[in-house]
Design a protein around this motif. Structure first.
Motif, PDB file in Angstrom:
ATOM      1  N   GLY A 122       0.790  -1.215   0.000  1.00 37.34           N
ATOM      2  CA  GLY A 122       0.000   0.000   0.000  1.00 37.34           C
ATOM      3  C   GLY A 122       0.818   1.258   0.000  1.00 37.34           C
ATOM      4  N   GLY A 123       1.247   1.703  -1.152  1.00 34.98           N
ATOM      5  CA  GLY A 123       1.836   3.016  -1.252  1.00 34.98           C
ATOM      6  C   GLY A 123       3.285   3.039  -1.663  1.00 34.98           C
ATOM      7  N   ASP A 124       4.073   2.009  -1.316  1.00 37.66           N
ATOM      8  CA  ASP A 124       5.493   2.071  -1.637  1.00 37.66           C
ATOM      9  C   ASP A 124       5.852   1.290  -2.893  1.00 37.66           C
ATOM     10  OD1 ASP A 124       5.221  -0.486  -0.710  1.00 37.66           O
ATOM     11  OD2 ASP A 124       6.541  -0.266   1.015  1.00 37.66           O
ATOM     12  N   GLU A 125       4.843   0.730  -3.582  1.00 37.83           N
ATOM     13  CA  GLU A 125       5.124   0.029  -4.827  1.00 37.83           C
ATOM     14  C   GLU A 125       5.337   1.040  -5.960  1.00 37.83           C
ATOM     15  OE1 GLU A 125       2.991  -2.565  -2.133  1.00 37.83           O
ATOM     16  OE2 GLU A 125       2.345  -0.685  -3.052  1.00 37.83           O
ATOM     17  N   LEU A 126       5.928   0.563  -7.036  1.00 33.44           N
ATOM     18  CA  LEU A 126       6.037   1.374  -8.242  1.00 33.44           C
ATOM     19  C   LEU A 126       4.761   1.321  -9.067  1.00 33.44           C
ATOM     20  CD1 LEU A 126       9.639   0.447  -9.452  1.00 33.44           C
ATOM     21  CD2 LEU A 126       8.913   2.483  -8.188  1.00 33.44           C
ATOM     22  N   PHE A 127       3.911   0.340  -8.838  1.00 33.66           N
ATOM     23  CA  PHE A 127       2.740   0.104  -9.672  1.00 33.66           C
ATOM     24  C   PHE A 127       1.482   0.616  -8.976  1.00 33.66           C
ATOM     25  CE2 PHE A 127       5.901  -3.183 -10.533  1.00 33.66           C
ATOM     26  CZ  PHE A 127       6.128  -2.942 -11.888  1.00 33.66           C
ATOM     27  N   SER A 128       0.825   1.584  -9.591  1.00 28.01           N
ATOM     28  CA  SER A 128      -0.325   2.230  -8.959  1.00 28.01           C
ATOM     29  C   SER A 128      -1.453   1.249  -8.681  1.00 28.01           C
ATOM     30  CB  SER A 128      -0.836   3.370  -9.843  1.00 28.01           C
ATOM     31  OG  SER A 128      -1.211   2.905 -11.129  1.00 28.01           O
ATOM     32  N   GLN A 129      -1.596   0.202  -9.499  1.00 26.38           N
ATOM     33  CA  GLN A 129      -2.691  -0.736  -9.290  1.00 26.38           C
ATOM     34  C   GLN A 129      -2.499  -1.573  -8.025  1.00 26.38           C
ATOM     35  OE1 GLN A 129      -0.483  -0.727 -11.795  1.00 26.38           O
ATOM     36  NE2 GLN A 129      -0.428  -2.663 -12.922  1.00 26.38           N
ATOM     37  N   LEU A 130      -1.301  -1.565  -7.458  1.00 23.67           N
ATOM     38  CA  LEU A 130      -1.058  -2.291  -6.213  1.00 23.67           C
ATOM     39  C   LEU A 130      -1.194  -1.396  -4.981  1.00 23.67           C
ATOM     40  CD1 LEU A 130       2.110  -4.429  -7.097  1.00 23.67           C
ATOM     41  CD2 LEU A 130      -0.282  -5.163  -7.075  1.00 23.67           C
ATOM     42  N   ALA A 131      -1.319  -0.088  -5.200  1.00 23.13           N
ATOM     43  CA  ALA A 131      -1.165   0.858  -4.096  1.00 23.13           C
ATOM     44  C   ALA A 131      -2.465   1.206  -3.378  1.00 23.13           C
ATOM     45  CB  ALA A 131      -0.495   2.131  -4.592  1.00 23.13           C
ATOM     46  N   GLY A 132      -3.585   0.599  -3.759  1.00 23.69           N
ATOM     47  CA  GLY A 132      -4.788   0.704  -2.943  1.00 23.69           C
ATOM     48  C   GLY A 132      -5.769   1.798  -3.279  1.00 23.69           C
ATOM     49  N   ALA A 133      -5.465   2.703  -4.212  1.00 18.07           N
ATOM     50  CA  ALA A 133      -6.393   3.791  -4.527  1.00 18.07           C
ATOM     51  C   ALA A 133      -7.512   3.286  -5.434  1.00 18.07           C
ATOM     52  CB  ALA A 133      -5.656   4.942  -5.201  1.00 18.07           C
ATOM     53  N   GLU A 134      -8.744   3.650  -5.118  1.00 13.49           N
ATOM     54  CA  GLU A 134      -9.903   3.308  -5.941  1.00 13.49           C
ATOM     55  C   GLU A 134     -10.750   4.556  -6.149  1.00 13.49           C
ATOM     56  OE1 GLU A 134     -11.952   0.205  -3.930  1.00 13.49           O
ATOM     57  OE2 GLU A 134     -10.527  -1.354  -4.514  1.00 13.49           O
ATOM     58  N   GLN A 135     -11.404   4.631  -7.318  1.00 14.74           N
ATOM     59  CA  GLN A 135     -12.260   5.779  -7.612  1.00 14.74           C
ATOM     60  C   GLN A 135     -13.717   5.349  -7.650  1.00 14.74           C
ATOM     61  OE1 GLN A 135     -12.071   7.964 -11.510  1.00 14.74           O
ATOM     62  NE2 GLN A 135     -11.620   9.732 -10.209  1.00 14.74           N
ATOM     63  N   THR A 136     -14.565   6.156  -7.002  1.00 19.30           N
ATOM     64  CA  THR A 136     -16.008   5.939  -7.019  1.00 19.30           C
ATOM     65  C   THR A 136     -16.692   7.204  -7.501  1.00 19.30           C
ATOM     66  OG1 THR A 136     -16.252   6.643  -4.713  1.00 19.30           O
ATOM     67  CG2 THR A 136     -15.890   4.285  -5.108  1.00 19.30           C
TER      68      THR A 136
END
Length: 470
Positions: A122-136
């Motif tokens: 959560g947050g320290d990866e290079l890949f945004s899809q792993l970092a936990g952000a979702e849009q609603t």
């Protein structure tokens, strides 16, 4: 009340030209200087048509999305108010219904990179899809002074990144993004019987040779002796957009009653879409941006290609800020005296030996009341409507087949037709639609549209597809 003389012969030819078989799309991609610098708020397309017992509306934004545009992939902005506007009846272009879309994106979960946790941490990866952000998103309906939330905190379909993301992050077996993106997770029922909604990335359904078109209208079919390199191509092939899709019961948009068959001014709608930002934007020292004050409209789209091909460069930003009710007063001269004809004349397209040599540009660049009549559905072939207002709205009589300019259907159906909008409008503007055809040489989209809601083709995949794909 506005009364304009009709050109009976031209009107009949217009209806024939605009009903030709093809696929429907509109374009407002990067059409004005200011909005070209703000892609998240840039309207691209608008489609609306009657499909069975529903009105389908597809409002698209964010032009020229490269599918591989990571690691921060394209998406709707939390700071923009996206709206779909519906006027009703012949005498007003004020909203009878408004559907407001607001977005919210969760922050990446913070973690300590020195701890070297296993992803996804959560947050320290290079890949945004792993970092936990979702849009609603939340949809609020405005009608008769009342505000009603009809869908709250619904998930936005994610970008089509690639098979590894599909399997490891989205949990899709076999990499089946197309079915996943239109599953019940993202295809949502709105409260109160308001219909269905879907929001997310799709293939850009506009197809045209934009590259040659903006080389001083040098589209290959308009040149008598094109160079060997002048091969028509779909400049938007392989690109995505982000789409707001609505499927609304006809009674909901027709004031509570099912529409009756046949032409009727009273059950004719005027549909347009817009994007607005707060009047004041503050960039904080910590990098956070805040918006304050009232909403200010920065983009809009109704009819296809109006701000692209009809409004002059010096007024394109003004046009995006204006309300359709003021279009005749503010921009009527552009409709009556289309600049595209003058530019085509300068570029030599009406000279002897050129494909447009049979047409008189002098007659086509002045007093074009046929444009206003056609967009207002006034010709008998379009229902003989007597609408009292004119503006950049997509008109649709709910009791008539949805054949442009009476709405615009994306897919074929028993009660609606498709139209190659680029060819139809080039023909109308440059020839007066007198039986000739002026087109760009691109006859179809690069992907097949879906037969069911949300109709636009699946978003292109970043890992293996895109506009560079042979």
């Amino acid at each position: 009340m506005i009364h304009r003389p009709s050109r009976a012969g031209a009107a009949l030819a217009v209806s024939v030209a605009l009903s030709a078989s093809g696929l429907a799309a509109a374009s407002s991609h990067r059409e004005a200087p200011a909005i070209a610098r703000d892609p998240a708020a840039d309207n691209t397309d608008l489609h609306a048509w009657v499909e069975g017992g529903n009105l389908v509306i597809l409002a698209s934004y964010i032009p020229h999305e490269e599918p591989a545009g990571g690691p921060n992939f394209h998406g709707f902005s939390d700071d923009v108010l996206y709206e779909v506007h519906i006027a009703r009846g012949p005498s007003s272009l004020e909203d009878a219904l408004t559907y407001q879309f607001r977005f919210s994106t969760t922050a990446y979960r913070a973690s300590d990179p020195a701890g070297l946790p296993a992803p996804p941490s959560g947050g320290d990866e290079l890949f945004s899809q792993l970092a936990g952000a979702e849009q609603t998103y939340t949809i609020t309906k405005l009608e008769g002074g009342a505000r009603t939330v009809i869908l709250a905190d619904a998930p936005v379909a994610p970008p089509n990144i690639g098979r590894r993301t599909n399997q490891l992050v989205y949990g899709i077996s076999g990499g089946g993004y197309p079915a996943f993106a239109t599953s019940s997770k993202f295809l949502k029922q709105m409260a109160g019987g308001e219909g269905r909604a879907w929001v997310g990335p799709r293939d850009d359904g506009f197809y045209a040779d934009v590259g040659h078109g903006f080389d001083l209208a040098g589209m290959c079919p308009l040149l008598a002796a094109p160079s060997p390199s002048c091969t028509p191509r779909d400049s938007l092939a392989g690109h995505n957009v982000h789409t707001l899709a609505l499927e609304i019961p006809l009674a909901k948009v027709n004031g509570g009653a099912a529409p009756t068959p046949g032409p009727s001014d009273q059950q004719t709608l005027g549909i347009w879409a817009s994007a607005s930002r707060r009047k004041v934007r503050i960039l904080r020292a910590n990098g956070q941006e805040d918006g304050l004050g009232p909403w200010v409209q920065v983009s809009r789209v109704g009819l296809p290609l109006i701000n692209t091909w009809i409004i002059g460069l010096q007024d394109k930003d003004k046009y995006n800020r204006a309300h359709p009710r003021d279009d005749l007063a503010n921009f009527g001269a552009y409709f009556l005296n289309p600049i595209l004809v003058r530019d085509a004349e300068f570029a030599g397209l009406y000279r002897a030996g050129q494909p447009l040599a049979a047409f008189d540009p002098g007659a086509l660049k002045e007093n074009r009341t046929d444009l206003i009549d056609t967009f207002s559905l006034k010709p008998a072939s379009l229902g003989g409507h007597d609408l009292e207002t004119f503006g950049d709205v997509l008109r649709i009589d709910l009791g008539m087949p949805s054949a442009f300019p009476n709405g615009r259907a994306l897919v074929p159906g028993a009660d609606h037709e498709q139209t190659d909008i680029t060819d139809a409008l080039l023909t109308l503007l440059l020839t007066g639609a007198t039986g000739a055809t002026a087109g760009d040489g691109v006859a179809a989209n690069d992907a097949l549209f879906l037969p069911t809601f949300p109709y636009l083709a699946t978003a292109w995949e970043g890992a293996s597809q895109g506009h560079f794909t042979p």
